[in-house]
Enzyme design. Structure first.
Site, PDB file in Angstrom:
ATOM      1  N   GLN A 129      -2.493   2.204  -7.879  1.00 49.77           N
ATOM      2  CA  GLN A 129      -3.574   1.484  -8.237  1.00 49.77           C
ATOM      3  C   GLN A 129      -3.878   1.313  -9.696  1.00 49.77           C
ATOM      4  O   GLN A 129      -4.658   0.677 -10.344  1.00 49.77           O
ATOM      5  CB  GLN A 129      -4.710   2.064  -7.588  1.00 49.77           C
ATOM      6  CG  GLN A 129      -4.779   1.916  -6.073  1.00 49.77           C
ATOM      7  CD  GLN A 129      -5.733   2.579  -5.166  1.00 49.77           C
ATOM      8  OE1 GLN A 129      -5.853   3.841  -5.224  1.00 49.77           O
ATOM      9  NE2 GLN A 129      -6.835   2.039  -4.881  1.00 49.77           N
ATOM     10  N   HIS A 138      -4.004   6.138   4.186  1.00 53.88           N
ATOM     11  CA  HIS A 138      -4.636   4.879   3.221  1.00 53.88           C
ATOM     12  C   HIS A 138      -3.746   5.271   1.949  1.00 53.88           C
ATOM     13  O   HIS A 138      -2.968   4.220   1.462  1.00 53.88           O
ATOM     14  CB  HIS A 138      -5.789   5.086   2.997  1.00 53.88           C
ATOM     15  CG  HIS A 138      -6.400   4.106   2.231  1.00 53.88           C
ATOM     16  ND1 HIS A 138      -7.416   2.954   2.722  1.00 53.88           N
ATOM     17  CD2 HIS A 138      -6.272   3.631   0.837  1.00 53.88           C
ATOM     18  CE1 HIS A 138      -7.820   2.097   1.332  1.00 53.88           C
ATOM     19  NE2 HIS A 138      -7.163   2.534   0.553  1.00 53.88           N
ATOM     20  N   GLU A 139      -3.565   6.275   1.038  1.00 53.16           N
ATOM     21  CA  GLU A 139      -3.107   6.370  -0.200  1.00 53.16           C
ATOM     22  C   GLU A 139      -1.650   6.323  -0.142  1.00 53.16           C
ATOM     23  O   GLU A 139      -1.067   5.704  -0.978  1.00 53.16           O
ATOM     24  CB  GLU A 139      -3.478   7.594  -0.764  1.00 53.16           C
ATOM     25  CG  GLU A 139      -4.935   7.884  -0.895  1.00 53.16           C
ATOM     26  CD  GLU A 139      -5.768   6.835  -1.632  1.00 53.16           C
ATOM     27  OE1 GLU A 139      -5.256   5.886  -2.249  1.00 53.16           O
ATOM     28  OE2 GLU A 139      -7.034   6.724  -1.462  1.00 53.16           O
ATOM     29  N   GLY A 151     -10.282   8.714  -2.839  1.00 51.62           N
ATOM     30  CA  GLY A 151      -8.884   8.670  -3.230  1.00 51.62           C
ATOM     31  C   GLY A 151      -8.169   7.789  -4.045  1.00 51.62           C
ATOM     32  O   GLY A 151      -8.814   6.673  -4.115  1.00 51.62           O
ATOM     33  N   CYS A 206     -11.588   0.686  -0.461  1.00 53.08           N
ATOM     34  CA  CYS A 206     -10.252   0.825  -1.362  1.00 53.08           C
ATOM     35  C   CYS A 206     -11.125   0.302  -2.747  1.00 53.08           C
ATOM     36  O   CYS A 206     -11.898  -0.489  -2.942  1.00 53.08           O
ATOM     37  CB  CYS A 206      -9.434  -0.203  -0.943  1.00 53.08           C
ATOM     38  SG  CYS A 206      -8.033   0.105  -2.057  1.00 53.08           S
ATOM     39  N   LEU A 207     -10.757   1.396  -3.758  1.00 57.15           N
ATOM     40  CA  LEU A 207     -11.292   1.037  -5.046  1.00 57.15           C
ATOM     41  C   LEU A 207     -10.736  -0.376  -5.649  1.00 57.15           C
ATOM     42  O   LEU A 207     -11.026  -0.924  -6.625  1.00 57.15           O
ATOM     43  CB  LEU A 207     -11.023   2.112  -6.081  1.00 57.15           C
ATOM     44  CG  LEU A 207     -11.892   3.451  -5.688  1.00 57.15           C
ATOM     45  CD1 LEU A 207     -11.452   4.515  -6.674  1.00 57.15           C
ATOM     46  CD2 LEU A 207     -13.287   3.088  -6.085  1.00 57.15           C
TER      47      LEU A 207
HETATM   48 NI    NI Z   1      -7.057   2.125  -1.677  1.00 54.88          NI
END
Ligand code: NI
Length: 171
Positions: A51, A134-135, A46, A92-93
């Site tokens: 981000q 989360h997103e 995601g 998480c990225l």
């Molecule tokens: Ni994330």
């Protein structure tokens, strides 16, 4: 399609609150396509627009094994949530190599616009439900590590800043 730069925690821009999208136009569709390409290239499940430093309510996700079932959520809202919660390991990225457990609703009903601008409503559970929550936190300026103890969070912050410094000197 172009790959976008992903902000890394503790970048303060990750705490920006995203604004609703007024119109799903060509600019938004290009953003969606670039976000999907960026998410797949980074092997993530995601990605929120926050981000990639765009502060509008856009999320892309794909929790399928085959990585060919993208979902696009514009102006997402959780309209129903289960009382039952789950503790799932999240990553998480924006916080590479950090994984920890965060409590989430086990099942949610989501309402959002799709890439075509049409309103969609669906029930989801498991990894996808966790991912949506989360997103959506990202869109509110919240990163998952903020659910952890301040001790753990400080340790993560230190590790991330050290990593960024190492990367900056490695030219
Ligand atoms: Ni994330």
């Amino acid at each position: 399609m172009s790959l976008l730069n992903i902000l890394r925690y503790p970048d303060p821009r990750l705490h920006t609150v995203a604004k609703p999208v007024h119109e799903v136009d060509e600019r938004i569709r290009t953003l969606v396509d670039d976000m999907l390409a960026t998410m797949y290239a980074a092997d993530g499940v995601g990605l929120a627009a926050t981000q990639v430093d765009v502060h509008e309510q856009v999320i892309v996700l794909d929790t399928s094994e085959s990585r060919d079932r993208p979902r696009v959520l514009i102006n997402p809202e959780i309209v129903e949530r289960s009382d039952e919660t789950v503790l799932a390991e999240e990553g998480c990225l924006s916080v590479p190599l950090v994984y920890d457990k965060v409590p989430r609703h086990a099942r949610v009903t989501v309402q959002a616009l799709g890439r075509d601008g049409a309103l969609q409503r669906f029930d989801t559970e498991g990894l996808e439900a966790v991912c949506v929550q989360h997103e959506m936190d990202h869109l509110r300026g919240k990163v998952f590590v903020e659910y952890l103890s301040s001790l753990k969070r400080d340790r993560i912050k230190t590790r991330m800043l050290k990593k960024a410094r190492e990367e900056a000197t490695r030219v």
